[in-house]
Design a protein around this motif. Sequence first.
Motif, PDB file in Angstrom:
ATOM      1  N   GLU A 135       0.777  -1.142   0.115  1.00 54.18           N
ATOM      2  CA  GLU A 135       0.123  -0.125   0.005  1.00 54.18           C
ATOM      3  C   GLU A 135       0.838   1.426   0.081  1.00 54.18           C
ATOM      4  OE1 GLU A 135      -3.298   0.082  -0.463  1.00 54.18           O
ATOM      5  OE2 GLU A 135      -3.410  -1.943  -0.899  1.00 54.18           O
ATOM      6  N   LYS A 138       2.251   1.623  -3.662  1.00 55.90           N
ATOM      7  CA  LYS A 138       1.206   2.304  -4.262  1.00 55.90           C
ATOM      8  C   LYS A 138       1.336   3.694  -4.086  1.00 55.90           C
ATOM      9  CE  LYS A 138      -2.265  -1.638  -4.179  1.00 55.90           C
ATOM     10  NZ  LYS A 138      -3.407  -1.958  -3.904  1.00 55.90           N
ATOM     11  N   ALA A 139       1.198   4.295  -2.966  1.00 54.07           N
ATOM     12  CA  ALA A 139       1.243   5.808  -2.810  1.00 54.07           C
ATOM     13  C   ALA A 139       2.611   6.377  -3.332  1.00 54.07           C
ATOM     14  CB  ALA A 139       1.175   5.915  -1.160  1.00 54.07           C
ATOM     15  N   TYR A 142       2.388   6.689  -7.231  1.00 51.79           N
ATOM     16  CA  TYR A 142       1.259   7.627  -7.415  1.00 51.79           C
ATOM     17  C   TYR A 142       2.033   9.255  -7.192  1.00 51.79           C
ATOM     18  CZ  TYR A 142      -2.329  11.089  -6.546  1.00 51.79           C
ATOM     19  OH  TYR A 142      -3.416  12.168  -6.801  1.00 51.79           O
ATOM     20  N   ASP A 192      -2.664  -2.849 -10.105  1.00 53.93           N
ATOM     21  CA  ASP A 192      -2.903  -1.956  -9.142  1.00 53.93           C
ATOM     22  C   ASP A 192      -1.831  -0.678  -9.274  1.00 53.93           C
ATOM     23  OD1 ASP A 192      -5.070  -3.078  -8.480  1.00 53.93           O
ATOM     24  OD2 ASP A 192      -4.372  -4.067  -6.544  1.00 53.93           O
ATOM     25  N   THR A 195      -2.138   1.228 -12.399  1.00 53.50           N
ATOM     26  CA  THR A 195      -3.397   2.058 -12.193  1.00 53.50           C
ATOM     27  C   THR A 195      -2.835   3.522 -11.396  1.00 53.50           C
ATOM     28  OG1 THR A 195      -4.832   0.188 -12.469  1.00 53.50           O
ATOM     29  CG2 THR A 195      -5.696   2.181 -11.264  1.00 53.50           C
ATOM     30  N   GLU A 196      -2.110   3.192 -10.371  1.00 50.71           N
ATOM     31  CA  GLU A 196      -1.793   4.348  -9.757  1.00 50.71           C
ATOM     32  C   GLU A 196      -1.042   5.469 -10.558  1.00 50.71           C
ATOM     33  OE1 GLU A 196      -3.065   5.239  -6.308  1.00 50.71           O
ATOM     34  OE2 GLU A 196      -4.436   3.721  -7.131  1.00 50.71           O
ATOM     35  N   ARG A 199      -3.275   6.892 -12.854  1.00 51.74           N
ATOM     36  CA  ARG A 199      -4.334   7.958 -12.134  1.00 51.74           C
ATOM     37  C   ARG A 199      -3.557   9.239 -11.899  1.00 51.74           C
ATOM     38  NH1 ARG A 199      -5.774   8.967  -6.590  1.00 51.74           N
ATOM     39  NH2 ARG A 199      -4.267   7.583  -5.868  1.00 51.74           N
ATOM     40  N   ALA A 200      -2.183   9.319 -11.522  1.00 54.36           N
ATOM     41  CA  ALA A 200      -1.500  10.320 -11.404  1.00 54.36           C
ATOM     42  C   ALA A 200      -1.271  11.144 -12.477  1.00 54.36           C
ATOM     43  CB  ALA A 200      -0.083   9.995 -10.996  1.00 54.36           C
TER      44      ALA A 200
END
Length: 375
Positions: A135, A138-139, A142, A192, A195-196, A199-200
């Motif tokens: 997690e 992912k941050a 991004y 995932d 995707t991050e 998204r950014a």
Amino acid sequence: MKLLKYVLSVIIIVLVSCSKKDDNTNSPMVTETFYKGMDLSFQSELEDYNVPYKDANGNAVELLDFVKSKGTNLIRLKLWHTPQDGQNSLEDVKSYAQRIKTKEMNFLLDFHYSDFWADPGTQTPPAAWQNLEIEDLKAAIYNYTKNVVQQLKAQNTLPEIIQIGNETDSGFLWDYGKVWNEFNDNWVNYADLVTEAIRAVREVDTEGKVKIMLHHSSVENSIYFFNELQTYNLDFDIIGLSYYPQFQTKDLDVVASKLNTLATTFDKEILMVEVAYPFTLQWNDNLTNYIGSINQTIPEFAPTPQGQKAYLEWLINTIKNIPNNKGIGFCYWAPDWVAFNGNETTSTNGTSWENQCVFDFNLKALPILDAFNTN
């Protein structure tokens, strides 16, 4: 009087027709760019040595101006997170991106998501991201991606294309996003993380100017990869592919067939984002080249200056014949990575690529550059 009415009617019809054409932004007369690109990621290093590139007549040239004059309209740059040698850093990319945009050329940004080379056999996370929980990773991806794109946008050098990972056949950011061998059931983590990153980009690119590309290293083996990703409905626009005959099929019919299948199966644009071919099997420094044997080449194209040009002409024609106009161009990898400052026994500035460049061993432009002038 009847004649005057007729003439006026014709004029009105013509004016209305022209007005409709001007208002119709979807007019078939509007064509998309066919990308004729070069990866010039080595320039941030080579420019320190003042490499004397020349035109075919031996006249000195400024590289970016020269390749643009020959038809190049896209420049690709790789980005490493925190490179130990300082090359391919964000500051390097930002600086060269300004020059690309000043020349009114398109810009492709290649995120490696590593501190060094990333490819199917090596996808090492940046040192700053190692030992994170998934997690937190992912941050990190991004925030990092968003920061890079924001900085490029702030200086008016937003790329036309952004590549999420380099040759990610086996996933990236190992082992978090690895999808190879014992991690073959790890596609959800890879998806995932991608995707991050996407998204950014989308959050910064509020006007929808950037196209997102995912990159696979093999034309013949890429269908499996993109099939696996179908489940996750990733928001990307372009299938990016590498094609190096020394590592892949040399059957031209197989190459065309696989490209056509990709286009009709996935409804994505296709960019041959890494291609190259030798103009000789000789070498000009003390390093072994990636291609040095006739068995590594395509039978239809001799490893000569004219054979190199013929290879690119065939490739361009093949891309343009991909169904549904999905073939959008190519990018020649490291056309500038020449050997210099010494001969084959004394060079201290070696390269494993000099026989696949678009400049010969005297640093003069080769015939292949004429193929870039195709419409």
